[in-house]
Each structure stands twice: as structure tokens, then as C-alpha cells.
Scaffold this active site. Sequence first.
Site, mmCIF file in Angstrom:
data_model
loop_
_atom_site.group_PDB
_atom_site.id
_atom_site.type_symbol
_atom_site.label_atom_id
_atom_site.label_comp_id
_atom_site.label_asym_id
_atom_site.label_seq_id
_atom_site.Cartn_x
_atom_site.Cartn_y
_atom_site.Cartn_z
ATOM 1 N N SER A 5 0.831 -1.204 0.000
ATOM 2 C CA SER A 5 0.000 0.000 0.000
ATOM 3 C C SER A 5 0.866 1.255 0.000
ATOM 4 C CB SER A 5 -0.913 0.001 1.230
ATOM 5 O OG SER A 5 -1.619 1.217 1.336
ATOM 6 N N GLY B 128 2.078 5.810 -0.861
ATOM 7 C CA GLY B 128 2.892 6.554 0.088
ATOM 8 C C GLY B 128 2.372 6.368 1.506
ATOM 9 N N GLU C 26 4.882 2.135 14.420
ATOM 10 C CA GLU C 26 5.970 1.190 14.150
ATOM 11 C C GLU C 26 5.694 0.319 12.932
ATOM 12 O OE1 GLU C 26 8.910 -2.020 16.385
ATOM 13 O OE2 GLU C 26 7.598 -0.704 17.541
ATOM 14 N N ARG C 27 4.433 -0.025 12.655
ATOM 15 C CA ARG C 27 4.125 -0.838 11.473
ATOM 16 C C ARG C 27 4.469 -0.065 10.197
ATOM 17 N NH1 ARG C 27 -0.643 -1.885 10.167
ATOM 18 N NH2 ARG C 27 -0.324 -3.903 9.190
ATOM 19 N N GLU D 120 -1.545 6.064 22.291
ATOM 20 C CA GLU D 120 -1.761 6.093 20.843
ATOM 21 C C GLU D 120 -1.902 4.693 20.271
ATOM 22 O OE1 GLU D 120 0.227 8.808 18.292
ATOM 23 O OE2 GLU D 120 0.815 10.127 19.932
ATOM 24 N N ASN D 121 -1.125 3.764 20.777
ATOM 25 C CA ASN D 121 -1.218 2.398 20.263
ATOM 26 C C ASN D 121 -2.510 1.716 20.696
ATOM 27 O OD1 ASN D 121 1.269 1.258 18.705
ATOM 28 N ND2 ASN D 121 2.107 2.653 20.217
ATOM 29 N N ARG E 13 -5.120 3.198 18.298
ATOM 30 C CA ARG E 13 -4.983 3.117 16.842
ATOM 31 C C ARG E 13 -4.554 1.757 16.312
ATOM 32 N NH1 ARG E 13 -1.890 8.849 15.464
ATOM 33 N NH2 ARG E 13 -3.268 10.183 16.669
#
Length: 300
Positions: free
Chosen positions: A70, A75, A96-97, A129-130, A133
Site C-alpha cells: 500500500s 505513500g 511502528e508498522r 496512541e497504540n 490506533r
Amino acid sequence: MAKAVKKQALGRGLSALLNDPENDIKSASDKNADKVVGNIIELDLAYIEVNPFQPRSNFNDESLQELATSIRELGVIQPITVRKLGFNNYQLVSGERRFRASKLLQLKTIPAYIRIANDQESLEMALVENIQRQDLDPIEIALSYQRLIDEINLTQEKLSDRVGKKRSTIANYMRLLKLDPIIQTGMRDGFLSMGHGRALVNIENREDQIALYEKIIGQNLSVRETENAVKAFKESATEKPLKKKEKETPAFINDGAQELVERLSVKVAISTTGKSKGKITIPFHSEEEFKRIKKLITGA
């Protein structure tokens, strides 16, 4: 094949500010910090190190490859977040992904939000945040909540406000940490759902938890079937008869029993039905032994 979208050039002027060693921005009060902190720049991947506070520990290779595909086509749509540690030295806070997928593609830069934060703030930002999300597994979420409470000193009420979750939801996740580590691993590996875990946590003894866990895996039980199995187990445990309290044998019986044994040369059984009531049983194994015992008792 979709036409690749040309990546938008982000923060070129900001990059120049960050690449000036003589005017390195180290805190939010430094000159030009307001032009950098909270803004997006194209940051060199080589300058970024992984966050040790990252709650996610498992990254699916297939999922990363799909994300890389993707990114190759479209981008990095959502910038990562980093904190500035020093000159050309940044630490990943979230994303991180996206960071790993970009490295798979051997990209040179990645769009990033710049933050300046101490370790505690970085931990809080990474965890919050993790949680919000990323598709963390239930145990990773529970561990993240626990760390926010332990290391950031948040109460469950404040944690509820911070992550936008009900206190009951947070409590349900954190209860999963009472499960045996073997079962927690099973949940992280996808063998059990959170529903299975919530049912199993009602069993206090960990050996019993594992026994039911093996039954769930072996028989491929649904959440509802697991709840019923837990209910049946708890009912059967409640119905087990309590051990009767052993009666204390009066001293006169203990003393007298030993005298009978010595006198008759057989093991005499004495049972009591009250404080001073009971019966004596004298065993024999042959006619001769019976006659011997009779003679000792009657004298004839």
C-alpha cells in the site's frame, strides 16, 4: 496496476532547521522550536530508533507486506510520531508498522510528527496512541493499561478519560492478567478470544484454568459453551461435601483401648456416638482365637 501517487514533499524547510548542528533544537523553549515541534517533516529513516516502550511485541509478516504494498502505491498516508533525542537522533513514539513497512521498501525518508518529550511522556504517548490506533491483542492492551497505571501513576478514572474507554472496559481487560501465563500466550497467539478469557478468569485456581483451557482448545468450544463449562465447574466445586470435623476421642477411651489391646493381644476398634457413649469391636480370625479371647474376658 494502480498508478503510483507521487509523494508530497513535506517539511523541506523544517528539515533544514533540524539539520543545523549549531542551532540544534533540544527543548520546546529553544529558538524555532515552535516551527518544528508538532509539525510534519520528511525524516531520514536512519535517524529513527525503535521505542523500547512499544507495547506491541508481535508483528505479522503478511500484514506488514500488505502495508508495504500500500505504501509503495500510495505513500505513507498517516505520518508516524517521533520524539527528538538529540541531533539527528529520534525515537519512535507511534507508527511502528508504518516504520517497519517503509524499511522493507528500503525507503530513505518517512513523514513524521516531531515531539519533544521525556521518557514518561513518551511512554504515555506510545501506550495511549497504540491502544487507540493499533489492533493490539487483548493481553497487550491489558498490559498497556497496567503500565499506564503503574508507571504513569494514573488512576482507573484518569486512565478512562485519557484513552476514552469506560472504567468497566478497562477493568475487564486488566482482569485477563489474572489468567495463567499459558492461557495469556494462547490469547496472544489467537487460540482464544477475549470472551473465552473473560469466562476463564472466573476460575481462581490456575491448574483448573489450564484444564478448562485444554478442553476449550481440544473441543473447539465457543464462548457460550465456555461460559457454560465454567458455570458447571463452579457448581460442581460448590457441591463437593465438606470434610467432617473429626471427633476428639475422650482420654479415658484412649487409655482404656491400649489396655484392652495389651490384655487381649488383638487390635480393638472403638467408635463413639457421644461424649461417653460408643461401642467396642473385638475381631477374631479362628475358633481357637475366639475361645482365647472369651476366656480372657469371662475367666471361663
